[in-house]
Design a protein around this motif. Structure first.
Motif, mmCIF file in Angstrom:
data_model
loop_
_atom_site.group_PDB
_atom_site.id
_atom_site.type_symbol
_atom_site.label_atom_id
_atom_site.label_comp_id
_atom_site.label_asym_id
_atom_site.label_seq_id
_atom_site.Cartn_x
_atom_site.Cartn_y
_atom_site.Cartn_z
ATOM 1 N N VAL A 121 0.831 -1.208 0.000
ATOM 2 C CA VAL A 121 0.000 0.000 0.000
ATOM 3 C C VAL A 121 0.863 1.256 0.000
ATOM 4 O O VAL A 121 1.889 1.325 0.691
ATOM 5 C CB VAL A 121 -0.931 0.023 1.237
ATOM 6 C CG1 VAL A 121 -1.723 1.327 1.309
ATOM 7 C CG2 VAL A 121 -1.883 -1.170 1.212
ATOM 8 N N SER A 122 0.421 2.240 -0.762
ATOM 9 C CA SER A 122 0.938 3.605 -0.672
ATOM 10 C C SER A 122 -0.244 4.559 -0.596
ATOM 11 O O SER A 122 -1.292 4.302 -1.201
ATOM 12 C CB SER A 122 1.797 3.962 -1.893
ATOM 13 O OG SER A 122 3.037 3.283 -1.862
ATOM 14 N N PRO A 123 -0.098 5.681 0.134
ATOM 15 C CA PRO A 123 -1.199 6.650 0.221
ATOM 16 C C PRO A 123 -1.294 7.511 -1.030
ATOM 17 O O PRO A 123 -0.319 7.654 -1.773
ATOM 18 C CB PRO A 123 -0.809 7.487 1.443
ATOM 19 C CG PRO A 123 0.688 7.447 1.456
ATOM 20 C CD PRO A 123 1.067 6.073 0.950
ATOM 21 N N ARG A 124 -2.480 8.067 -1.244
ATOM 22 C CA ARG A 124 -2.714 9.023 -2.332
ATOM 23 C C ARG A 124 -3.405 10.257 -1.747
ATOM 24 O O ARG A 124 -4.156 10.155 -0.779
ATOM 25 C CB ARG A 124 -3.623 8.432 -3.422
ATOM 26 C CG ARG A 124 -3.048 7.243 -4.170
ATOM 27 C CD ARG A 124 -4.055 6.699 -5.172
ATOM 28 N NE ARG A 124 -4.376 7.697 -6.181
ATOM 29 C CZ ARG A 124 -3.792 7.794 -7.372
ATOM 30 N NH1 ARG A 124 -2.827 6.940 -7.674
ATOM 31 N NH2 ARG A 124 -4.145 8.718 -8.235
ATOM 32 N N ASP A 125 -3.176 11.404 -2.383
ATOM 33 C CA ASP A 125 -3.765 12.656 -1.896
ATOM 34 C C ASP A 125 -5.064 13.033 -2.600
ATOM 35 O O ASP A 125 -5.732 13.980 -2.182
ATOM 36 C CB ASP A 125 -2.777 13.815 -2.070
ATOM 37 C CG ASP A 125 -1.571 13.679 -1.154
ATOM 38 O OD1 ASP A 125 -1.741 13.129 -0.051
ATOM 39 O OD2 ASP A 125 -0.469 14.119 -1.553
ATOM 40 N N ASP A 126 -5.414 12.313 -3.664
ATOM 41 C CA ASP A 126 -6.548 12.757 -4.502
ATOM 42 C C ASP A 126 -7.854 12.035 -4.195
ATOM 43 O O ASP A 126 -8.855 12.235 -4.891
ATOM 44 C CB ASP A 126 -6.206 12.581 -5.976
ATOM 45 C CG ASP A 126 -5.851 11.137 -6.341
ATOM 46 O OD1 ASP A 126 -5.924 10.266 -5.450
ATOM 47 O OD2 ASP A 126 -5.488 10.889 -7.512
ATOM 48 N N GLY A 127 -7.869 11.153 -3.171
ATOM 49 C CA GLY A 127 -9.097 10.444 -2.819
ATOM 50 C C GLY A 127 -9.370 9.208 -3.637
ATOM 51 O O GLY A 127 -10.309 8.464 -3.351
ATOM 52 N N VAL A 128 -8.575 8.948 -4.665
ATOM 53 C CA VAL A 128 -8.774 7.791 -5.537
ATOM 54 C C VAL A 128 -8.186 6.543 -4.876
ATOM 55 O O VAL A 128 -7.140 6.595 -4.234
ATOM 56 C CB VAL A 128 -8.116 8.028 -6.911
ATOM 57 C CG1 VAL A 128 -8.121 6.756 -7.756
ATOM 58 C CG2 VAL A 128 -8.831 9.156 -7.643
ATOM 59 N N VAL A 129 -8.884 5.418 -5.044
ATOM 60 C CA VAL A 129 -8.370 4.128 -4.601
ATOM 61 C C VAL A 129 -8.135 3.262 -5.834
ATOM 62 O O VAL A 129 -9.051 3.055 -6.642
ATOM 63 C CB VAL A 129 -9.353 3.425 -3.648
ATOM 64 C CG1 VAL A 129 -8.852 2.026 -3.290
ATOM 65 C CG2 VAL A 129 -9.548 4.247 -2.372
ATOM 66 N N ARG A 130 -6.910 2.801 -5.985
ATOM 67 C CA ARG A 130 -6.592 1.872 -7.073
ATOM 68 C C ARG A 130 -6.310 0.504 -6.455
ATOM 69 O O ARG A 130 -5.570 0.401 -5.466
ATOM 70 C CB ARG A 130 -5.400 2.366 -7.889
ATOM 71 C CG ARG A 130 -5.685 3.654 -8.635
ATOM 72 C CD ARG A 130 -4.646 3.928 -9.714
ATOM 73 N NE ARG A 130 -3.333 4.253 -9.161
ATOM 74 C CZ ARG A 130 -2.251 4.569 -9.910
ATOM 75 N NH1 ARG A 130 -2.356 4.585 -11.233
ATOM 76 N NH2 ARG A 130 -1.115 4.852 -9.329
ATOM 77 N N LEU A 131 -6.886 -0.525 -7.043
ATOM 78 C CA LEU A 131 -6.825 -1.872 -6.478
ATOM 79 C C LEU A 131 -6.336 -2.870 -7.513
ATOM 80 O O LEU A 131 -6.823 -2.903 -8.647
ATOM 81 C CB LEU A 131 -8.210 -2.311 -5.990
ATOM 82 C CG LEU A 131 -8.778 -1.617 -4.750
ATOM 83 C CD1 LEU A 131 -10.257 -1.968 -4.592
ATOM 84 C CD2 LEU A 131 -8.002 -2.031 -3.515
ATOM 85 N N LEU A 132 -5.425 -3.738 -7.068
ATOM 86 C CA LEU A 132 -4.899 -4.803 -7.906
ATOM 87 C C LEU A 132 -4.809 -6.062 -7.062
ATOM 88 O O LEU A 132 -4.358 -6.015 -5.919
ATOM 89 C CB LEU A 132 -3.502 -4.426 -8.424
ATOM 90 C CG LEU A 132 -2.723 -5.507 -9.169
ATOM 91 C CD1 LEU A 132 -3.339 -5.768 -10.531
ATOM 92 C CD2 LEU A 132 -1.261 -5.099 -9.312
#
Length: 374
Positions: free
Chosen positions: A52-63
């Motif tokens: 996991v890495s955090p994001r600042d834009d509110g988007v969640v990407r999943l793999l």
């Protein structure tokens, strides 16, 4: 590590953190958790690893390495479908609880045997929850993370499970079982030193999953809630006069109450035996638990019953179905020198009925959720 390589390939950088959370097997205490009762699970060596890495834009990407394809991109976690709802639900639960989880890149890899009833869903939820707690510096206690993971499954995924699976994944310790009071959420670890007694727990994965399981699980929970209301108690854990309670009930509600109350007593008795070092004496409680699940709670199936009966016939000290029921796995307490005969007995019973041979997995009590990188 495969999941780190997949993360780097998909997202173009290394993950900020990597956490592993295990599945679980329940030694005893089935269908007691959502009745505010007692359970005694332990973590298994298989689980889910989340990079996991955090994001600042509110988007969640999943793999997920178990769901090949391009990463799912979720601007809104409510849009998640299928397996992705378990991970997206954790993000949702953290946000609903007021925690500043803006977004995340997530890659998942799991090796929990599928369909065996070892709670791969809780492993996934807890792996994501602990990793997000780490990267966002939330500092949440493990039980709080388990409760948030449970909320994700209850309210976001729509499965009305109790707290046991998530708690076992988050809190277990290597070589120990987790004795959990599902009302107070108080817990303590209990040594489960099987090897020093020449014993082991053998998981018998029937490979069977009956499609009605989820609806039947919800129906059993509803039976218990109606019975508790009829008896005037907050939950079936509060029934102190079993004979009096049974006299006031009939049909399914009567049977559910009998199972839950006696199963709670069996959990406490088994904990007492383990604390006394009487590992070899717990088999009778496993047998009694299975009979109650089969006859009173009615969540077994022919494949589970056959596995349990054949294991005992082959020399197991005790055996029972484990998990929600209607398929999945049984467990057997087996002396190391009788393991081969137990396996042969179960395989012969399945072959006699024309069923595919079950899978056997040694259940070694493993560590709960922990960081593996960086």
């Amino acid at each position: 590590m495969r999941v780190v390589e997949a993360f780097r390939e998909a997202y173009g950088s290394a993950p900020s953190t990597v956490w592993h959370a295990p599945g679980r097997v329940n030694l005893i205490g089935e269908h007691t958790d959502y009745n505010d009762g007692f359970v005694l699970p332990f973590a298994v060596p298989w689980g889910v690893t989340a990079a996991v890495s955090p994001r600042d834009d509110g988007v969640v990407r999943l793999l997920s390495l178990q769901a090949p394809g391009e990463p799912l991109v979720l601007a809104d976690v409510d849009a998640a479908q299928g397996w992705a709802r378990y991970a997206a639900g954790v993000v949702w639960a953290l946000r609903e609880a007021g925690h500043p989880v803006k977004g995340a890149d997530i890659a998942l890899d799991g090796d929990v045997p599928q369909g065996a009833g070892l709670s791969s869903s809780a492993a996934l939820e807890v792996a994501v929850a602990t990793a997000l707690d780490d990267v966002y510096g939330l500092g949440l206690p493990r039980m709080d993370l388990a409760r948030l993971a449970q909320r994700a499954e209850n309210e976001f995924v729509g499965m009305p499970c109790g707290i046991m699976d998530q708690a076992a994944s988050a809190l277990s310790e290597e070589g120990k079982a987790l004795f959990l009071d599902c009302r107070s959420l108080g817990f303590r670890t209990i040594p489960l030193d099987l090897a020093s007694h020449g014993m082991r727990i053998l998981i018998i994965d029937t490979g069977v999953h009956h499609e009605l399981a989820d609806g039947q699980y919800a129906a059993r929970r509803a039976d218990c809630e109606r019975a508790a209301a009829r008896l005037g108690v907050a939950a079936l854990r509060d029934v102190s006069d079993l004979a009096g309670a049974l006299a006031r009930l009939s049909g399914d509600e009567r049977k559910r109450v009998q199972h839950v109350v006696t199963e709670n007593h069996r959990v406490e008795a088994l904990v007492g035996l383990l604390r006394a070092g009487a590992v070899t004496e717990i088999g009778a409680l496993l047998n009694a638990s299975h009979l109650s699940l089969r006859d009173q709670y009615e969540v077994s199936c022919p494949e589970l019953d056959t596995a349990v009966e054949a294991a005992v016939r082959g020399g197991a000290r005790g055996a029972r179905m484990t998990g929600g029921g209607f398929g999945g796995s049984a467990i057997a307490l087996v002396a190391e020198d009788r393991e081969a005969s137990v396996r042969e007995s179960v395989e012969a019973a399945y072959a006699e009925r024309g069923w595919r041979a079950p899978r056997f997995l040694p259940a070694t009590p493993a560590a709960g959720a922990h960081r593996v990188q960086p």
